[in-house]
Enzyme design. Structure first.
Site, PDB file in Angstrom:
ATOM      1  N   LYS A   1     111.652  59.203 -26.414  1.00 21.43           N
ATOM      2  CA  LYS A   1     112.350  58.025 -25.884  1.00 21.43           C
ATOM      3  C   LYS A   1     112.326  56.974 -26.983  1.00 21.43           C
ATOM      4  CE  LYS A   1     112.116  54.768 -21.981  1.00 21.43           C
ATOM      5  NZ  LYS A   1     111.385  54.395 -20.742  1.00 21.43           N
TER       6      LYS A   1
ATOM      7  N   SER B   1     114.330  54.215 -16.663  1.00 18.13           N
ATOM      8  CA  SER B   1     114.895  53.925 -17.960  1.00 18.13           C
ATOM      9  C   SER B   1     114.811  55.096 -18.952  1.00 18.13           C
ATOM     10  CB  SER B   1     114.175  52.717 -18.558  1.00 18.13           C
ATOM     11  OG  SER B   1     112.823  53.024 -18.811  1.00 18.13           O
TER      12      SER B   1
ATOM     13  N   SER C   1     110.020  54.833 -14.394  1.00 11.35           N
ATOM     14  CA  SER C   1     110.971  55.309 -15.408  1.00 11.35           C
ATOM     15  C   SER C   1     110.754  56.710 -15.956  1.00 11.35           C
ATOM     16  CB  SER C   1     111.010  54.332 -16.581  1.00 11.35           C
ATOM     17  OG  SER C   1     111.869  53.275 -16.249  1.00 11.35           O
TER      18      SER C   1
END
Ligand code: GLN
Length: 506
Positions: A79, A161, A185
């Site tokens: 990420k 996210s 997330s």
């Protein structure tokens, strides 16, 4: 070899590498081509094929020389909230576009090439993954670099996210990815995209080098195809880090061994015998979508067949976790994001008259709408005169929410429920109404506020053929039992093996 390379999970790849059936270079080349073929998903931000191939060659060479870590040569993507020395790190924000970090985040170093003279697991870095700006969001639509699409339905969001991470794993572009979970997330995108994800207990993974959103909540974890793969990854990425003052001082954990350790009362066909799973009544409200309700109930029935006992429990402050989180997280964000001022690093406005206008223009240009909204809310709830009314109240309630969980854990070993009230929604559907997206965090926020470990496990398909996740929550440092329950479920079901159309096979 029968299966296509991209259909292999982490454990399977590790075994194939170990047996010499395939090289890291072959896997990496194959996946790099796939990443390019699936560009339309918008899952990847930065990548560097030469770098990945060089790491793969190096992994193969080390494996040829002698024993290596089980994950050596297995590709991973991070990420883009984790800073990496070799690829740009943006946190999904224009503020950090092109930012080159001088160091690797601890999680990145541990999975990759190591740091401070300590060896890493030697995984191959395939690239950086799209995410909501500073991890603020639930749909990946707050990224400054465009939305990510859900591989199950390109009209829908992958969740957020960690949306790029979930989409990349679901589309089989990479066997595993890292994510971060502040209020859901990892779990929510895993649920929306049909992959397995675990957010460990706060403090299990180092936050060093993770671009900070809300420091008392942020926690790293893996997204992969199975609980087994997550266990392998978590063992490699976790552990005490002197560079993170909130990192837990515990000996290194072998979560894979913990996962496989048979329960005392287990018998053939009933691996979960004696396990008490609590169902908080607040996690099954009238408003829960029928498809989600049905998939979760069916998964619970499967867990019962595997020997678990279901008990009714209550988390009476579940609804309050929304206002509590949306006060505490923005408060911490407003403080953390003050460092982006155009002076130290990141974007700086071109035209300005004095220091003040440089700050103002830099921040006006660099941050997106959701980030600005949170900075304003956070500044407000921390300001003199409102601190007691909002921030302090929220902190008191946070403690009560954590206590509610402890009351539950006197009656059960794990807690289960849905991850989100619906399956993934259509792109753009919640863009004009941020509060709608905040409300959809209701089932993930409680465990985040309490700092407890939580997982999302694929539990079937709901409306529109979209994946539904089962959430499992454990007590502090209870990752072992959590992974064990998820693994037993995945041994008995095949939801985690299902792939979006056009993604699996040659
Ligand atoms: N959806 C939540 C938010 O927008 C959680 C995000 C996260 O866990 N990073 O804050």
């Amino acid at each position: 070899m029968t299966a296509a390379l991209h259909d292999m999970g982490v454990a399977e790849m590790s075994r194939a590498l170990q047996a010499g059936q395939v090289s890291s270079l072959e896997i990496t080349q194959h996946l790099l081509t796939r990443v390019a073929d699936f560009e339309h998903l918008g899952a990847f931000l930065a990548r560097d094929a030469q770098l990945s191939l060089a790491q793969a060659r190096d992994a193969d060479a080390r494996r040829a020389r002698g024993p290596v870590h089980a994950l050596t040569g297995v590709p991973i993507a991070h990420k883009d909230i984790f800073v990496t020395r070799e690829l740009a790190s943006t946190a999904g924000s224009k503020m950090l576009a092109g930012y080159a970090s001088p160091f690797d985040a601890t999680v990145v170093a541990r999975l990759g090439g190591g740091a401070d003279g300590q060896p890493g697991a030697g995984m191959v870095l395939l690239g950086k993954l799209n995410c909501d700006e500073f991890a603020m969001g639930s749909a990946n639509e707050n990224s400054a670099f465009g939305a990510t699409k859900n591989p199950w339905d390109l009209q829908r969001v992958p969740g957020g996210s960690s949306g790029g991470s979930a989409a990349a794993v679901a589309a089989r572009l990479v066997p595993a990815a890292t994510g971060t979970d502040t209020g859901g997330s990892i779990r929510q995108p895993a649920s929306f995209s049909g992959v397995t994800g675990i957010k460990p207990t706060y403090g299990v993974c180092s936050r060093y080098g993770m671009v900070a959103f809300a420091s008392s909540l942020d926690q790293a974890g893996p997204l992969a195809r199975s609980a087994e793969d997550c266990a392998l990854l978590l063992s490699a990425m976790s552990g005490f880090d002197p560079r993170d003052a909130t990192s837990a001082e515990r000996p290194p954990q072998d979560f894979h061994a913990q996962m496989l350790q048979p329960r005392e009362q287990a018998s053939p066909g009933r691996p979960l015998q004696g396990l008490r799973i609590g169902l908080p009544r607040e996690f099954f409200p009238q408003a829960l979508a029928t498809d989600v309700h049905d998939a979760v109930r069916a998964a619970l029935a499967e867990l019962e067949r595997l020997g678990a006992t279901l008990v009714d429990v209550s988390l009476p402050r579940t609804e309050l976790s929304i206002p509590v989180y949306y006060i505490i997280a923005p408060a911490e964000a407003s403080s953390n994001l003050s460092r982006f001022d155009g002076v130290k690093f990141g974007h700086r406005a071109k035209d300005y008259d004095d220091l003040r206008s440089m700050y103002e223009r830099t921040r006006a240009e660099g941050f997106g709408a959701e980030v600005k909204r949170r900075i304003m809310i956070g500044t407000y709830v921390l300001s003199h005169g409102y601190y007691d009314a909002y921030y302090l109240q929220a902190q008191k309630l946070r403690r009560m929410i954590a206590d509610d969980f402890q009351a539950c854990f006197r009656q059960c070993d794990l807690i289960a429920g849905p991850v989100a009230p619906t399956v993934a929604w259509t792109l753009g559907a919640q863009q004009d109404d941020p509060v709608k997206a905040y409300l959809a965090d209701i089932f993930t926020l409680p465990a985040s506020l309490a700092g407890l470990p939580g997982m999302s496990v694929p539990a079937g398909l709901g409306a529109g053929g979209m994946p539904v996740g089962l959430q499992l929550i454990g007590n502090y440092f209870g990752e072992g039992p959590l992974l064990q329950a998820a693994h037993a479920f995945q041994q008995a079901t095949d939801f985690h093996r299902r792939a979006p159309a056009g993604v699996s096979g040659a």
